[in-house]
Design an enzyme around this catalytic site. Structure first.
Site: not given
Length: 610
Positions: A359, A383, A552
């Site tokens: 991401e 995550d 994260h």
């Protein structure tokens, strides 16, 4: 040579990335008075040789490259000999320096002579011999005081006990020299390389707002932004190595287990796998370039138009892929790409990882880069999915895990950038004995049989599973594995606060849950994603989840927290949270002048490259 008529080409380099190999200088100093100089000369050079050997034998970058080590042309004992050393270091491209002395020396004058243009960015350390008749400590304290007054951070190395000059360096001295050298090499390796921002901000995640000035001022890195249409364009124009695609396809089909899902899917299984491999190859080519894409003959043979400019890549030591949703609503996601590139192997065999953040979370990517450089190991992007307490597990499953994880655990799970190496306990595969992560990395780099063993174990523990079309309408393949328990693992996260960078560092260990408990957690979360269950040391999992910054974090094999503290001090980045024992903390002496307050000293000094 007439450069005007020279045809442009792809210039080969010994390493994947272009740039100077990190170079560490060793500067011996001594009292210049007649008699004093002569009585110290031989043993001073002996100290230099021990330091030099320690660095060359032990410090390695992730691809196995050792830093270059250069020494002063002669012992520095005055302004002229200092200037000669400076001239030598300028020619050699030095980025760090270790001063060595067994006796008194004229400290401030020598330091001033050796602080030439550009050297304010050097990492500096000083090692003074602890002896009664040759008081290197007297020089060391005078020298560090001079450096502090000039606001030049320097790491002081002095053995707690009196030293013998015979045999090896004392373990305390060796450990500090080793830590300084590997962190200084890491800082130098970053400088002048690039972050490849592949796409933009993903789903409003602030981490993927790539801060160009932050990367430049704190790490000395550039940023290259490439729209994701570049990937689609290369696929459509067939601008890739067709032979490698077939090789990779055969490797993946032969070695991995797959679950391509059921019902109507956007692509057939083989088409999906080929597309995911293509995205992987193209991302890598954009990072480091590909010589074959500049070769007109290869292009004619394979059916693409060679392009020297596009073949160059971005000289990116680190990348991030936006993925959601601009790409993944239409095309396969980056999960296979990120998992394969971040691993220590692919269809071409064992190699250093290509670091890619999910991401486009560049802040987490910074941590992956720092940790990879000091550990030599692949990294796990995750995550911070869920905090599970003992009570939560008991309520959900009826099982009591109080003996396994008395303070709870964090479910670390992410679709993409978890290196496949985390399907394996690499420490057990490498050796039954306790070893540092750097020793394990070195053993793997030097042993093809171990490399093959890790590859086979990681492949056996991984299943690629079709993406949930609810979240990824373009489909994709996520790596699913379960990290073994009992592995020492360090979590980290870089945070941007306004225009300032901070870092969180927490050491801990992976947890082996009972199978039915782990199966339950997986089933109620996402069974297609890799699972790593981890507990921090000295705090509850809830405290970790409450205090860590974003959604994260990054994770590394081994307990590397002390190395990350030292590296952040070099880069003038304050550590906002850590659980590292005080005896392991190694920072420049100027930290003591500010009462050990990371934030005050980093604010005073400012980022390294500003």
């Amino acid at each position: 040579m007439n450069r005007l008529n020279k045809e442009r080409c792809f210039a080969r380099t010994e390493r994947n990335l272009a740039g100077h190999v990190p170079t560490i200088a060793i500067t011996p100093v001594a009292d210049g008075r007649a008699g004093a100089y002569e009585s110290n000369c031989e043993r001073t050079w002996r100290m230099v040789e021990k330091v030099r050997k320690l660095i060359l034998d032990n410090v390695r970058l992730p691809d196995g490259t050792a830093p270059r080590v250069v020494t002063a042309p002669e012992i520095v004992y005055g302004a002229r000999t200092g200037a000669l050393a400076q001239a030598c270091y300028a020619r050699e491209g030095v980025s760090a320096n270790i001063w060595v002395s067994r006796s008194w020396s004229y400290s401030d004058e020598l330091m001033s002579a050796c602080q030439g243009l550009g050297s304010s960015e050097w990492q500096q350390a000083a090692y003074g011999l602890n002896q009664t008749d040759r008081p290197g400590a007297v020089w060391l304290k005078a020298f560090c005081a001079a450096m502090d007054e000039k606001e030049r951070p320097i790491f002081a190395i002095y053995n707690p006990d009196l030293e013998s000059e015979e045999g090896e360096l004392p373990s305390y001295v060796a450990e500090r020299l080793f830590r300084f050298s590997r962190c200084a090499a890491a800082a130098a390796e970053m400088r002048g390389k690039n972050y490849l921002s592949l796409g933009g901000v993903s789903m409003g995640i602030i981490g993927s707002d790539v801060r160009r000035n932050t990367l430049l001022q704190y790490l000395g890195m550039g940023t290259v932004s490439v729209d994701m249409v570049a990937i689609k364009g290369r696929i459509d124009n067939e601008f890739y190595d067709h032979e490698e695609l077939e090789k990779a396809f055969r490797f993946m089909k032969r070695n991995f287990k797959f679950d391509f899902g059921s019902g109507k899917r956007p692509l057939s299984p083989d088409e999906l796998l080929r597309q995911c491999i293509l995205i992987t190859m193209i991302t890598r080519d954009l990072m480091i370039g590909n010589e074959k894409l500049a070769d007109a003959a290869i292009g004619r043979k394979q059916g693409f138009k060679a392009d020297v400019e596009y073949a160059q890549g971005c000289n990116a030591i680190l990348a991030g892929t936006q993925g959601q949703r601009a790409w993944t609503d239409l095309y396969p996601n980056f999960d296979l790409t990120e998992s394969m590139l971040n691993s220590s192997f692919d269809w071409n065999g064992f190699r250093a990882p290509f670091l890619v953040a999910t991401e486009n979370d560049a802040k987490n990517g910074i941590g992956m880069l720092a940790a990879a450089l000091v550990s030599g190991m692949p990294q796990l992007f995750a995550d911070i999915r869920t905090n599970w307490t003992v009570e939560s597990v008991k309520k959900s499953t009826g099982k009591n895990i109080s003996k396994i994880a008395p303070n709870g655990f964090i479910d670390k799970r992410n679709s993409g950038a978890g290196a496949l190496d985390y399907a394996v306990d690499v420490f057990k595969l490498v050796s039954g004995r306790k070893m540092s992560v750097q020793e394990a990395a070195d053993a793997i780099r030097n042993n093809p049989k171990l490399q093959d063993k890790i590859l086979r174990a990681a492949v056996a523990g991984t299943r690629y599973m079709a993406a949930s079309l609810e979240y990824f309408p373009g489909d994709g393949l996520s790596s699913h594995y379960r990290t073994p328990g009992g592995i020492p693992m360090t979590a980290y996260r870089y945070n941007v606060i306004g225009n300032e960078l901070t870092c969180s560092i927490v050491e801990g260990e992976t947890v082996a849950l009972p199978k039915d408990v782990a199966d339950h957690v997986s089933r109620v979360t996402d069974r297609t994603w890799p699972e790593t269950y981890w507990a921090p040391r000295g705090m509850s999992s809830f405290e970790y989840m409450s205090r860590i910054g974003p959604n994260h974090d990054g994770n590394s094999f081994g307990l590397i927290g002390a190395d990350l503290v030292t590296l952040n001090a070099m880069l003038r980045i304050p550590v906002d949270m850590h659980n590292i024992p005080g005896r392991q903390i190694f920072r420049p002496t100027i930290w003591d002048r500010f009462g050990g307050d990371d934030f005050r000293v980093c604010e005073k000094l400012g980022p390294l490259y500003r």
